[in-house]
Design a protein around this motif. Structure first.
Motif, PDB file in Angstrom:
ATOM      1  N   LEU A  67       0.847  -1.186   0.000  1.00 24.34           N
ATOM      2  CA  LEU A  67       0.000   0.000   0.000  1.00 24.34           C
ATOM      3  C   LEU A  67       0.884   1.237   0.000  1.00 24.34           C
ATOM      4  N   ARG A  68       0.300   2.357  -0.376  1.00 25.55           N
ATOM      5  CA  ARG A  68       1.020   3.621  -0.316  1.00 25.55           C
ATOM      6  C   ARG A  68       1.021   4.092   1.136  1.00 25.55           C
ATOM      7  N   ILE A  69       2.218   4.219   1.726  1.00 27.97           N
ATOM      8  CA  ILE A  69       2.289   4.619   3.134  1.00 27.97           C
ATOM      9  C   ILE A  69       2.369   6.133   3.278  1.00 27.97           C
ATOM     10  N   ALA A  70       2.337   6.847   2.167  1.00 28.94           N
ATOM     11  CA  ALA A  70       2.191   8.301   2.155  1.00 28.94           C
ATOM     12  C   ALA A  70       3.198   8.983   3.088  1.00 28.94           C
ATOM     13  N   SER A  71       2.710   9.810   4.030  1.00 28.64           N
ATOM     14  CA  SER A  71       3.615  10.651   4.827  1.00 28.64           C
ATOM     15  C   SER A  71       4.500   9.893   5.798  1.00 28.64           C
ATOM     16  N   ASN A  72       4.292   8.599   6.004  1.00 28.61           N
ATOM     17  CA  ASN A  72       5.282   7.823   6.755  1.00 28.61           C
ATOM     18  C   ASN A  72       6.640   7.899   6.073  1.00 28.61           C
ATOM     19  N   THR A  73       6.633   8.197   4.775  1.00 26.50           N
ATOM     20  CA  THR A  73       7.874   8.386   4.023  1.00 26.50           C
ATOM     21  C   THR A  73       8.756   9.440   4.684  1.00 26.50           C
ATOM     22  N   LYS A  74       8.132  10.440   5.288  1.00 26.51           N
ATOM     23  CA  LYS A  74       8.892  11.546   5.888  1.00 26.51           C
ATOM     24  C   LYS A  74       9.838  11.056   6.983  1.00 26.51           C
ATOM     25  N   THR A  75       9.437  10.040   7.732  1.00 26.09           N
ATOM     26  CA  THR A  75      10.314   9.523   8.783  1.00 26.09           C
ATOM     27  C   THR A  75      11.547   8.871   8.173  1.00 26.09           C
ATOM     28  N   PHE A  76      11.382   8.184   7.057  1.00 24.49           N
ATOM     29  CA  PHE A  76      12.523   7.592   6.353  1.00 24.49           C
ATOM     30  C   PHE A  76      13.474   8.693   5.877  1.00 24.49           C
ATOM     31  N   VAL A  77      12.908   9.740   5.286  1.00 23.30           N
ATOM     32  CA  VAL A  77      13.723  10.839   4.761  1.00 23.30           C
ATOM     33  C   VAL A  77      14.462  11.547   5.894  1.00 23.30           C
ATOM     34  N   ALA A  78      13.769  11.831   6.994  1.00 21.28           N
ATOM     35  CA  ALA A  78      14.413  12.487   8.129  1.00 21.28           C
ATOM     36  C   ALA A  78      15.539  11.622   8.691  1.00 21.28           C
ATOM     37  N   THR A  79      15.347  10.315   8.705  1.00 19.57           N
ATOM     38  CA  THR A  79      16.387   9.401   9.187  1.00 19.57           C
ATOM     39  C   THR A  79      17.628   9.486   8.309  1.00 19.57           C
ATOM     40  N   VAL A  80      17.430   9.515   6.998  1.00 17.83           N
ATOM     41  CA  VAL A  80      18.560   9.639   6.079  1.00 17.83           C
ATOM     42  C   VAL A  80      19.287  10.960   6.313  1.00 17.83           C
ATOM     43  N   ALA A 119      -3.217   9.188   1.654  1.00 21.29           N
ATOM     44  CA  ALA A 119      -3.199   9.494   0.224  1.00 21.29           C
ATOM     45  C   ALA A 119      -4.522   8.996  -0.331  1.00 21.29           C
ATOM     46  N   PRO A 120      -4.959   9.511  -1.469  1.00 25.33           N
ATOM     47  CA  PRO A 120      -6.215   9.011  -2.029  1.00 25.33           C
ATOM     48  C   PRO A 120      -6.235   7.483  -2.066  1.00 25.33           C
ATOM     49  N   GLY A 121      -7.186   6.885  -1.338  1.00 24.56           N
ATOM     50  CA  GLY A 121      -7.315   5.437  -1.316  1.00 24.56           C
ATOM     51  C   GLY A 121      -6.665   4.749  -0.145  1.00 24.56           C
ATOM     52  N   PHE A 122      -5.843   5.466   0.645  1.00 31.89           N
ATOM     53  CA  PHE A 122      -5.093   4.812   1.712  1.00 31.89           C
ATOM     54  C   PHE A 122      -4.926   5.723   2.920  1.00 31.89           C
ATOM     55  N   GLY A 123      -4.986   5.129   4.114  1.00 35.21           N
ATOM     56  CA  GLY A 123      -4.721   5.858   5.344  1.00 35.21           C
ATOM     57  C   GLY A 123      -4.031   4.955   6.338  1.00 35.21           C
ATOM     58  N   THR A 124      -3.025   5.458   7.031  1.00 33.45           N
ATOM     59  CA  THR A 124      -2.307   4.674   8.038  1.00 33.45           C
ATOM     60  C   THR A 124      -2.047   5.518   9.270  1.00 33.45           C
ATOM     61  N   ILE A 125      -2.162   4.903  10.452  1.00 39.28           N
ATOM     62  CA  ILE A 125      -1.716   5.508  11.694  1.00 39.28           C
ATOM     63  C   ILE A 125      -1.089   4.405  12.528  1.00 39.28           C
ATOM     64  N   GLY A 126      -0.178   4.787  13.430  1.00 42.64           N
ATOM     65  CA  GLY A 126       0.444   3.775  14.279  1.00 42.64           C
ATOM     66  C   GLY A 126       1.681   4.297  14.953  1.00 42.64           C
TER      67      GLY A 126
END
Length: 378
Positions: free
Chosen positions: A83-96, A334-341
């Motif tokens: 699935l598209r994890i959308a803004s969870n991507t930001k944590t990966f980018v900040a880690t890099v 994102a359109p079609g997907f939502g995640t929290i956790g």
């Protein structure tokens, strides 16, 4: 039976489906509580076809699923569905970024102008006054490039072109004045993370997708996580089906145009289990040394109406559950997907996935209740 009738019946079945626990055979996870089950049912009542909660504890995953993953067939959301994890991507980018800070290649309090000369300029913007830290913590006074009306129009569009992050940033800054002085207020900005991705690319000489893969995905063995190739808008198989309302009808929006997919702000694709693995590893110190993780967890007040959110760090959010425990994570829509956790102090991780971006405050609240019930369970 007419195809439209089949579609409607499948959707109705989704709303009536009771919560089912789909734990793997070696899991010792207890059965869902009444509070959890009721919250899952409440999510379905808010037009969300299907929801899945992935609980990871002691290295084992347990899956709890309600509703349907495919309204046309009535199939459940599978455990290994992308699935598209959308803004969870930001944590990966900040880690890099923080890894590059540790390597001496980037400075958190260095102006963005040093890395991206001339990109933040004009219309009241000055790249010399906005730091890398501002980008990661949403304190740069940068407007959001994402326009809900444009996204709505983009749903169902099959036209493809590579997503040009720098072009999107420049167009956004030309069209919008600053939201405020850098460092004086928090304003969630996807534009800031496009810039953070560009900083990584200028410093490393590699694409942000390549750096995330090399530094996080491969070392952690996240075999079900990937950064899409340029112009790749179709999810790889096996994948979830995402839904939204188009012209008044529930519609499959799994395939998006590049505007909907985005870039360093939200392009990653993963699974609930892999997302849990990532956050567990990050919070356990496997990706950053203690002092960098501490910087990541240094928060400012939040401007987001997310259940339990207490502060915004560097690509990482601090939450508090209804049972009073602290946990760290992010979330995405994102359109079609939502995640929290997120992950609690004892390493228990939960990711809740919906195949419809939360359509109402009631849906978001119910998702928070289900998430908290899963995090608080013993």
């Amino acid at each position: 039976m007419h195809p439209r009738q089949s579609f409607v019946l499948a959707f109705v079945a989704a709303l009536l489906t009771t919560t089912a626990a789909c734990g793997r055979s070696d899991d010792a996870e207890s059965m869902p509580s009444a509070e959890f089950t009721q919250a899952m049912d409440r999510i379905l009542q808010e037009r969300v076809p299907g929801v899945q909660v992935v609980v990871t504890a002691d290295g084992k995953h347990t899956f709890h699923t309600a509703g349907v993953g495919n309204v046309a067939t009535g199939g459940l959301i599978s455990e290994d569905a992308y699935l598209r994890i959308a803004s969870n991507t930001k944590t990966f980018v900040a880690t890099v970024i923080l890894q590059l800070v540790e390597e001496g290649e980037v400075g958190l309090d260095v102006p963005v102008e040093r890395y991206l000369p001339g990109v933040i300029a004009g219309n009241g913007y000055d790249g010399n006054r906005i730091t890398v830290r501002n980008l990661l913590q949403h304190t740069g006074g940068l407007p959001n490039y994402i326009d809900p009306e444009k996204i709505a129009k983009s749903i169902g569009n099959r036209y493809r072109q590579p997503f040009d992050a720098e072009q999107v940033v420049r167009e956004t800054l030309r069209a919008n004045v600053p939201l405020g002085e850098p460092g004086t207020q928090t304003a969630y900005s996807n534009t800031g993370y496009l810039l953070a991705g560009l900083v990584v690319e200028r410093v490393s000489g590699q694409s942000i997708g390549t750096e995330i893969s090399k530094r996080i995905i491969e070392p952690l063995g996240l075999t079900s996580t990937y950064y899409p190739e340029p112009g790749e808008s179709t999810l790889r198989a096996p994948h979830m089906y995402g839904y939204d309302i188009v012209d008044g009808k529930l519609t499959d929006v799994t395939e998006l145009d590049d505007y909907g997919v985005g870039g360093a702000d939200g392009a990653l694709v993963s699974t609930g289990a892999d997302l849990n693995r990532f956050f567990i590893a990050l919070l356990a110190g496997r990706l950053l040394p203690p002092h960098r993780l501490a910087e990541m967890k240094s928060t400012v007040p939040s401007d987001l109406p997310l259940p339990g959110l207490r502060g915004i760090g560097l690509g990482l959010f601090r939450y508090e559950t209804s049972c009073g425990s602290e946990f760290w994570g992010h979330g995405g829509g994102a359109p079609g997907f939502g995640t929290i956790g997120g992950v609690t102090a004892d390493g228990r991780a939960v990711t809740l996935i919906a195949n419809y971006m939360p359509p109402s405050e009631q849906a978001m609240t119910a998702m928070g209740v289900a998430r908290d019930a899963a995090l608080c369970a013993k």
